[in-house]
Design an enzyme around this catalytic site. Sequence first.
Site, PDB file in Angstrom:
ATOM      1  N   VAL A 127     -17.491 -43.249  10.207  1.00 20.19           N
ATOM      2  CA  VAL A 127     -16.956 -43.594  11.539  1.00 20.19           C
ATOM      3  C   VAL A 127     -16.483 -42.309  12.215  1.00 20.19           C
ATOM      4  O   VAL A 127     -15.735 -41.525  11.621  1.00 20.19           O
ATOM      5  CB  VAL A 127     -15.749 -44.567  11.439  1.00 20.19           C
ATOM      6  CG1 VAL A 127     -15.233 -44.932  12.824  1.00 20.19           C
ATOM      7  CG2 VAL A 127     -16.122 -45.819  10.664  1.00 20.19           C
ATOM      8  N   GLU A 185     -32.394 -42.515  19.957  1.00 21.37           N
ATOM      9  CA  GLU A 185     -33.603 -42.707  19.153  1.00 21.37           C
ATOM     10  C   GLU A 185     -34.710 -43.262  20.052  1.00 21.37           C
ATOM     11  O   GLU A 185     -34.432 -43.813  21.123  1.00 21.37           O
ATOM     12  CB  GLU A 185     -33.341 -43.775  18.072  1.00 21.37           C
ATOM     13  CG  GLU A 185     -32.124 -43.551  17.245  1.00 21.37           C
ATOM     14  CD  GLU A 185     -32.383 -42.659  16.051  1.00 21.37           C
ATOM     15  OE1 GLU A 185     -33.560 -42.502  15.687  1.00 21.37           O
ATOM     16  OE2 GLU A 185     -31.409 -42.104  15.527  1.00 21.37           O
ATOM     17  N   LYS A 200     -19.028 -49.712  13.004  1.00 23.31           N
ATOM     18  CA  LYS A 200     -17.904 -48.775  12.847  1.00 23.31           C
ATOM     19  C   LYS A 200     -16.569 -49.488  13.064  1.00 23.31           C
ATOM     20  O   LYS A 200     -15.617 -49.250  12.320  1.00 23.31           O
ATOM     21  CB  LYS A 200     -18.080 -47.609  13.815  1.00 23.31           C
ATOM     22  CG  LYS A 200     -19.273 -46.726  13.442  1.00 23.31           C
ATOM     23  CD  LYS A 200     -19.600 -45.737  14.541  1.00 23.31           C
ATOM     24  CE  LYS A 200     -20.744 -44.825  14.161  1.00 23.31           C
ATOM     25  NZ  LYS A 200     -21.258 -44.055  15.302  1.00 23.31           N
TER      26      LYS A 200
HETATM   27  N1  HSE Z   1     -26.191 -42.993  16.775  1.00 24.89           N
HETATM   28  C1  HSE Z   1     -24.837 -42.650  16.463  1.00 24.89           C
HETATM   29  C2  HSE Z   1     -24.115 -42.215  17.746  1.00 24.89           C
HETATM   30  C3  HSE Z   1     -24.836 -41.540  15.441  1.00 24.89           C
HETATM   31  O1  HSE Z   1     -24.767 -42.045  18.770  1.00 24.89           O
HETATM   32  O2  HSE Z   1     -22.897 -42.110  17.752  1.00 24.89           O
HETATM   33  C4  HSE Z   1     -23.531 -41.349  14.728  1.00 24.89           C
HETATM   34  O3  HSE Z   1     -23.145 -42.465  13.988  1.00 24.89           O
END
Ligand code: HSE
Length: 403
Positions: A127, A185, A200
């Site tokens: 987290v 992504e 989280k």
């Molecule tokens: N994809 C997550 C973010 C990566 O953008 O915070 C870190 O957990």
Amino acid sequence: MIQIAVLGYGTVGSGVVEVIEKNKDMVNKKSGDEIEVKYILDLRDFPGDPYEAKVVHDFDVIVNDPEVRIICETMGGVGAAYQFTKAALEKGISVCTSNKELVAMHGPELLTIAREHNCNYLFEASVGGGIPIIRPLNYSLTAEKIEKITGILNGTTNYMLSKMEREGVAYEDVLRRAQEKGYAERNPEADVEGHDACRKIAILSSLMMGKNVDSSKIYTEGITAITAADFAYAKACKKSIKLLAVSQLISDDEVLAMVSPVMIDAENPLSMVNGVFNAVMVTGNMLGDSMYYGKGAGKLPTASAVVSDVVDCARHLGKVIMCFWDKEDAKLACVDDMTRAFFVRAKAGVQDAVKAAFPGGESITIPGRTEDFGYFTGRMTEKEFAAKYDSLGDKVLGRIRME
Ligand code: HSE
């Protein structure tokens, strides 16, 4: 010398090796012993890499080597990562992880196995990336009853919302730019739909309650419905829109956990958290608010948190570090019953209908905008709001929760 292994030589795994190498003296001093990477597990080979000789493809080599005392699980996923973590803990090998999905899904079980085998399962990096937040909750704020945790826990969506706010750009444009920069992504669903923030806050809520908060039961809404027009109204009212993950104590044994975009005042310190940064505001009954801010993602910040756990494990070999997170499910409050105010954006010309549905609210118009108007409702339950909002049909264009 304490031998360790790294599972997964990707972004975070290679970062772990780099942090240990670059900060060798500090890491060794603080561990009270020399930390050495003995193995790196990956499906791939890494010809030419300085650690090439340490790469193995078979987890059994690692788990059956009695010299290995600590494993860093930086593979991700809940398949092999779960099996390997379990097998390591059952052998008394401590595991440090950045894998929030696995921690959220199997945290209490893995913590129990670790306890039973006199080792540790630590997850500081799961987290807030490099921000210390698990350790403060577990070891620092121990005299506090934590009443509320409010976090910006996803860097990708915070980057996107910050861009929309600063540049007035549309969601689709900002998503494309985030993907080009490598923040989002190609399949951005986990971030933009709020699933990553949900996992989280499930972890933080579980630590707050000492019981399990099941991520699949947390009300989660992402940022896909937020528009440039919403930001125009937020700006006109000196407010900001953030994807907030919130966990709030409703009574001694009941917690409200949710993830959703929220319009917050400019005075709220979370409104100043921009770009890929994360922040977590923790409210204790004695301390009041304390805030933890920093890089919530990225190779070295995340790896630094994993290595901080390695140091903790090295200092506690053969001893269990207490972590209060029972298997028993925490009681989750129903979002429908929560009371708050809402921002509604509606088509021009329907003021009367919106005022009739939400009497006592306040309209806002922006000079030059003719297509819509904004409306701040009074406080009401989520359920009451949803019924009235739905009754307005296509007259309304969007709604955002107010702080
Ligand atoms: N994809 C997550 C973010 C990566 O953008 O915070 C870190 O957990």
